[in-house]
Design a protein around this motif. Structure first.
Motif, short mmCIF file in Angstrom:
data_model
loop_
_atom_site.label_atom_id
_atom_site.label_comp_id
_atom_site.label_asym_id
_atom_site.label_seq_id
_atom_site.Cartn_x
_atom_site.Cartn_y
_atom_site.Cartn_z
N PRO A 116 -30.24 -36.76 -39.00
CA PRO A 116 -30.37 -35.93 -40.21
C PRO A 116 -30.86 -34.52 -39.93
O PRO A 116 -30.71 -33.63 -40.77
CB PRO A 116 -31.41 -36.71 -41.05
N GLU A 117 -31.42 -34.27 -38.75
CA GLU A 117 -31.97 -32.93 -38.46
C GLU A 117 -30.89 -31.87 -38.31
O GLU A 117 -31.18 -30.67 -38.42
CB GLU A 117 -32.83 -32.98 -37.20
N ILE A 118 -29.65 -32.26 -38.04
CA ILE A 118 -28.58 -31.26 -37.89
C ILE A 118 -27.71 -31.19 -39.13
O ILE A 118 -26.69 -30.49 -39.13
CB ILE A 118 -27.71 -31.58 -36.66
N HIS A 119 -28.08 -31.86 -40.17
CA HIS A 119 -27.26 -31.90 -41.38
C HIS A 119 -27.12 -30.51 -42.01
O HIS A 119 -26.02 -30.10 -42.41
CB HIS A 119 -27.85 -32.89 -42.38
N ALA A 120 -28.23 -29.77 -42.10
CA ALA A 120 -28.18 -28.45 -42.75
C ALA A 120 -27.30 -27.48 -41.97
O ALA A 120 -26.53 -26.70 -42.56
CB ALA A 120 -29.59 -27.89 -42.88
N PHE A 121 -27.38 -27.54 -40.63
CA PHE A 121 -26.55 -26.64 -39.81
C PHE A 121 -25.07 -26.97 -39.97
O PHE A 121 -24.22 -26.08 -40.10
CB PHE A 121 -26.97 -26.73 -38.36
N LEU A 122 -24.73 -28.27 -39.97
CA LEU A 122 -23.33 -28.65 -40.03
C LEU A 122 -22.73 -28.40 -41.41
O LEU A 122 -21.51 -28.26 -41.53
CB LEU A 122 -23.19 -30.12 -39.65
N ASP A 123 -23.57 -28.34 -42.43
CA ASP A 123 -23.06 -27.97 -43.75
C ASP A 123 -22.48 -26.56 -43.75
O ASP A 123 -21.51 -26.28 -44.47
CB ASP A 123 -24.17 -28.07 -44.79
N VAL A 171 -17.11 -46.57 -37.65
CA VAL A 171 -17.75 -45.24 -37.65
C VAL A 171 -18.34 -44.94 -39.01
O VAL A 171 -19.43 -44.37 -39.13
CB VAL A 171 -16.73 -44.17 -37.23
N MET A 172 -17.65 -45.35 -40.07
CA MET A 172 -18.16 -45.08 -41.41
C MET A 172 -19.46 -45.84 -41.67
O MET A 172 -20.42 -45.30 -42.24
CB MET A 172 -17.10 -45.45 -42.45
N PHE A 173 -19.52 -47.12 -41.25
CA PHE A 173 -20.74 -47.90 -41.44
C PHE A 173 -21.87 -47.43 -40.52
O PHE A 173 -23.05 -47.69 -40.82
CB PHE A 173 -20.46 -49.39 -41.19
N PHE A 174 -21.55 -46.76 -39.45
CA PHE A 174 -22.59 -46.21 -38.57
C PHE A 174 -23.36 -45.10 -39.25
O PHE A 174 -24.54 -44.88 -38.98
CB PHE A 174 -21.94 -45.71 -37.28
N ARG A 175 -22.69 -44.38 -40.17
CA ARG A 175 -23.29 -43.30 -40.96
C ARG A 175 -24.01 -42.29 -40.07
O ARG A 175 -25.23 -42.26 -40.00
CB ARG A 175 -24.25 -43.85 -42.01
N LEU A 210 -20.26 -35.87 -41.76
CA LEU A 210 -20.61 -35.76 -43.18
C LEU A 210 -20.03 -36.90 -44.01
O LEU A 210 -20.39 -37.05 -45.19
CB LEU A 210 -20.13 -34.43 -43.74
N GLY A 211 -19.13 -37.69 -43.44
CA GLY A 211 -18.56 -38.82 -44.16
C GLY A 211 -17.43 -38.46 -45.10
O GLY A 211 -17.06 -39.27 -45.96
N THR A 212 -16.86 -37.27 -44.97
CA THR A 212 -15.76 -36.87 -45.85
C THR A 212 -14.40 -37.25 -45.32
O THR A 212 -13.41 -37.19 -46.06
CB THR A 212 -15.81 -35.35 -46.08
N HIS A 213 -14.29 -37.64 -44.04
CA HIS A 213 -13.01 -38.01 -43.43
C HIS A 213 -13.20 -39.21 -42.52
O HIS A 213 -14.27 -39.40 -41.92
CB HIS A 213 -12.43 -36.84 -42.61
N TRP A 214 -12.12 -39.99 -42.43
CA TRP A 214 -12.05 -40.99 -41.38
C TRP A 214 -11.79 -40.30 -40.04
O TRP A 214 -11.27 -39.18 -40.00
CB TRP A 214 -10.91 -41.98 -41.65
N LEU A 215 -12.12 -40.99 -38.96
CA LEU A 215 -11.86 -40.40 -37.65
C LEU A 215 -10.36 -40.22 -37.40
O LEU A 215 -9.93 -39.25 -36.79
CB LEU A 215 -12.46 -41.30 -36.55
N SER A 216 -9.54 -41.15 -37.90
CA SER A 216 -8.09 -41.01 -37.73
C SER A 216 -7.55 -39.81 -38.52
O SER A 216 -6.55 -39.19 -38.10
CB SER A 216 -7.38 -42.28 -38.18
#
Length: 346
Positions: A77-84, A67-71, A206-212
């Motif tokens: 990227p279009e939903i990045h601002a909303f999820l922030d 999942v991390m390498f999938f990025r 956002l890549g701040t956590h692992w899925l586990s």
């Protein structure tokens, strides 16, 4: 012509809220039923299983790396601002302030401290359990990973379990826990589940956590909500103690408050002008009425008050002063009298 003010939507909301009784006859307190105990035990077993799967570097760790390498933040990227902004719903500070404001209003309406005390107990349990697990396991996040395929445990990190996810489960789930009707509890449970699910997946995006990390955060928050009925007796005693402290403080303030001034006694009688030494005329002597002196007030010189109600100037009886205001003159003759000296040539 007088017209009625048009009610806004906010006015209608407050008008509807005012119909709620101020002092509910019965506040439903969840109990630790057998069904809840089974759910608590199952969630705890799931929690331990996730931790064990990460410790032994099982397939779950490999899936975290995939999942991390999938990025995901590069895939969409279009939903990045909303999820922030959406991820703020899982931060402890803003969410605690919002929920505390709502529960504080409920406490004031229902004349009880239980909603605020339940929120405080849940946040305390969240900080203790999740914070201790983070420090003990010390897992590094995706941005700080050192070896591909490793579990990144006991390396000084503080990412496992996800604090954002656990906080979203507790702070929004506490609304469902404190709901007053079964229907409201079902709806609020669904809303809190959607919000916490979205917050957890947002941290993965956002890549701040692992899925586990997110999965363990869901389990950690759910354990706190399921175990809250065990804290209800302590919450009830704390509420009673706070009310007792309030009553004792009020009684102490009443005892230390200054005593009210004693009422003024009956006014002293005035003697008519011209009586000897300011007393009553001869043959009509009456005892003078004196003002009683209160025990708590120091003595003061006796004053003369008006014998009756205050009258307007037009209603007063004219009083002719006795005697003359002029100083005595030995060489002047009073009008209307004959002089005692003989006239010249008489």
């Amino acid at each position: 012509m007088r017209t009625e003010r048009k009610l806004t939507r906010l006015d209608r909301v407050f008008a509807r809220l005012d119909r709620e009784p101020e002092r509910p006859a019965h506040i439903d307190v969840p109990r630790m039923s057998r069904h809840r105990v089974v759910l608590f035990a199952s969630t705890l077993a799931f929690y331990v299983a996730i931790v064990w799967a990460i410790v032994i570097t099982s397939w779950l760790v490999r899936f975290d790396w995939q999942v991390m390498f999938f990025r995901p933040y590069q895939q969409w990227p279009e939903i990045h601002a909303f999820l922030d902004y959406y991820v703020v719903l899982g931060q402890r500070g803003p969410t605690a302030v919002m929920i505390a404001a709502w529960l504080g209003w409920r406490s004031w309406r229902q004349h009880t401290l239980r909603p605020l005390l339940v929120l405080g107990a849940s946040l305390l349990l969240l900080n203790i359990t999740v914070g201790a697990a983070k420090l003990i396991m010390g897992r590094l996040g995706p941005h700080y990973a050192t070896s591909v395929g490793s579990n990144e445990m006991w390396l000084g990190g503080d990412i496992f379990p996800s604090g954002h996810t656990a906080n979203a489960v507790v702070t929004w789930g506490i609304l469902a826990y404190l709901a007053s009707t079964p229907r409201a509890r079902r709806w609020l449970s669904a809303v809190s589940a959607v919000v916490s699910l979205g917050v957890g997946l947002t941290t993965v995006y956002l890549g701040t956590h692992w899925l586990s990390d997110v999965v363990l955060g869901w389990a950690a928050g759910l354990l706190i909500l399921l175990g809250l009925p065990w804290c209800e007796p302590l919450i009830a005693r704390a509420e009673t103690g706070l009310f007792d402290l309030r009553d004792a403080w009020r009684n102490r303030r009443r005892r230390t408050a200054p005593a009210p001034a004693a009422p003024v006694g009956a006014p002293a009688a005035l003697s008519p002008l011209g009586s000897p030494a300011g007393g009553s005329p001869a043959g009509d002597e009456e005892p003078a009425v004196r003002e009683p002196v209160a025990a708590s007030r120091p003595p003061r010189p006796q004053g003369y008050l008006a014998p009756g109600p205050h009258l307007a100037r037009s209603e007063r009886t004219p009083v002719t002063p006795v005697g003359s205001r002029r100083p005595p003159q030995s060489d002047r003759v009073t009008r209307g009298t004959t002089s005692a000296r003989p006239l010249a040539g008489g």
